[in-house]
Design an enzyme around this catalytic site. Structure first.
Site, PDB file in Angstrom:
ATOM      1  N   GLY A 223      42.499  34.260  35.139  1.00 49.79           N
ATOM      2  CA  GLY A 223      43.030  32.239  35.120  1.00 49.79           C
ATOM      3  C   GLY A 223      44.502  31.896  35.682  1.00 49.79           C
ATOM      4  CG  ASP A 224      47.911  33.399  35.957  1.00 48.30           C
ATOM      5  OD1 ASP A 224      48.322  32.785  35.042  1.00 48.30           O
ATOM      6  OD2 ASP A 224      48.391  35.008  35.583  1.00 48.30           O
ATOM      7  CB  SER A 225      44.075  33.607  41.628  1.00 49.53           C
ATOM      8  OG  SER A 225      44.739  35.111  40.862  1.00 49.53           O
TER       9      SER A 225
END
Length: 479
Positions: A223-225
């Site tokens: 999700g962060d990437s």
């Protein structure tokens, strides 16, 4: 001397000096153009001049993954990224997961590549004023704090746009800057769950079609990437539209509002339209994918060199003509014909088809399966680990893995057997996409903490030496 008077002034007068531009800083930059900082000593000038974002300055005040990954992408294609970190400790990712002989994470060397590290305590008023001064001279402000944090520090868009109307304010959070969930902490794992992504990943219950046991998490902070990718895309769009907005008499700057939650939903293909039109709630599908047959991971006979290691191949034969080639290679002409001609026919017979493929692959090694199916023109690939990838002939031919030099930090004791007297190299994946005529390479590895303090704060902002020493002594700026 001016600096001497500042050193002996009260804190109120010190802040007043910074705020009113005693050092001829803010008055100059408010009415001047956004100029690039001097190139880092490690940066070949000719390597940046042909990059699409050359001349763009990004002030990165986020940490860990989502915001910094966006900064990594922008920096790789030529943007000058100044990363603000807390003094003494820096970005937490500096010590996440594996640590190198200097105690720093190799991951940090990758995600912070091509960036300049400046250590400023943003909890202090003078520190926030330094950040404001840098933002006034930047094209992009990149942050991933909890919504409202920068506003409480008087560093939000309403505070900075009057000083720099062309500033692109890229904001990455869990749920966006507005809405009832905006104030929640934004953690990728939680956002992946709430986006529905985790619901469709795991083992399906054969009776209900929903999860049988806990959902499966990919072993990365996906999700962060993904949010970082969306943030980089949004930033470039905002930069492209800036001149057009200014030509219309509008402020060139704007806010790019990116959320992990929405970025993950943006990957969910046709799930929402299918629910709307057919009432279908897609569930997990194990190692296959719902509604496309055949595409799955299939077990193979272990390789003689690793008899105890499980081996799998992934086969993608969902195109009608490729499916025929697959079944011909398997010797299963009985699974070819009108009843299997198109994907919706095969979906109705998925178990029969999948079992037939698995029976065939189990009697062969992964290499044997690859050879047979590639000869037949069927897409197939082994499930590789990182060692396989680094040594892979295609990876090497494409230059996908770079060896990036890390100079030995001054004063560091190197173990006798480390072989790193002057430094060492770290392998990291090259940033993609590859642009024709664009020599985008990693120019330097993630820097030491505060490595560029003097270059940025003295060389660019013009802070006198005596004032710089005072800011360090009082913990506003790191050593």
């Amino acid at each position: 001397m001016l600096a001497s008077r500042v050193c002996h002034a009260t804190r109120h007068h010190r802040m007043q000096n910074l705020q009113t531009g005693t050092f001829n800083l803010k008055l100059n930059v408010r009415h001047g153009s956004r100029r690039s900082l001097n190139n880092s000593p490690a940066e070949p000038t000719n390597n940046r001049n042909n990059l699409p974002l050359a001349g763009i300055r990004v002030l990165e005040v986020g940490q860990v993954i989502a915001g910094p990954f966006c900064g990594q992408l922008l920096g790789h294609y030529g943007a000058e990224v100044i990363k603000v970190e807390p003094p003494n400790v820096g970005d937490p990712l500096r010590v996440w997961r594996e640590r190198d002989i200097d105690g720093v994470s190799p991951w940090w060397r990758s995600i912070a590549r091509n960036k300049k590290s400046v250590t400023i305590d943003m909890r202090k008023e003078e520190g926030r004023k330094l950040v404001e001064m840098l933002a006034v001279k930047s094209d992009v402000m990149l942050e991933n704090f909890k919504p409202g944090t920068l506003e409480r520090w008087n560093l939000g868009p309403a505070d900075l746009h009057p000083l720099n109307p062309g500033l692109i304010f890229t904001r990455v959070s869990g749920y966006g800057q507005t809405g009832p969930w905006a104030s929640r902490p934004g953690y990728a794992s939680v956002c992946e769950a709430e986006s529905g992504f985790r619901f469709i990943n795991g083992a399906p219950d054969p009776e209900t079609g929903t999860l049988s046991g806990p959902p499966m998490r990919p072993n990365i902070s996906l999700g962060d990437s993904v949010a970082g990718l969306h943030a980089a895309f949004g930033t470039v769009l905002a930069l492209m539209s800036r001149k057009g907005r200014e030509a219309q008499g509008l402020p060139g700057g704007q806010t790019v509002d990116v959320s992990i939650f929405e970025s993950m939903i943006n990957l969910m293909e046709g799930i929402i339209p299918e629910y709307d039109r057919k009432g279908k709630i897609r569930g997990p599908s194990g190692s296959s994918v719902t509604g496309i047959v055949p595409t799955n991971a299939y077990p193979c006979k272990p390789a003689p060199s690793a008899p105890s290691a499980p081996a799998y191949v992934v086969i993608g034969a969902n195109a009608d003509s490729i499916y025929v080639r697959l079944m011909t290679a398997l010797g299963r002409a009985d699974l070819i014909g009108p009843a299997y001609a198109q994907n919706h026919h095969r979906v109705a017979r998925q178990r029969e088809i999948e079992d037939a493929i698995a029976v065939w692959t189990r009697t062969r090694t992964a290499e044997e399966v690859e050879e047979a199916l590639r000869t037949a023109g069927v897409p197939v690939g082994r499930v590789l680990n990182v060692a396989d990838i680094v040594e892979n002939e295609h990876t090497q031919a494409r230059g996908l893995v770079e060896d990036v030099w890390v100079p030995r930090p001054a004063g560091m004791d190197v173990p006798a057997d480390a072989g790193a007297e002057g430094g060492w190299t770290v392998k990291m994946s090259k940033v993609v996409p590859v642009l024709e005529g664009c020599d985008a390479k990693t120019r330097w590895a993630g820097p030491e903490l505060g490595q560029h303090n003097r270059e940025v704060l003295i060389g660019e902002l013009g802070i006198p030496e005596e004032e710089f020493a005072r800011l360090q002594e009082e913990g506003v700026v790191g050593e």
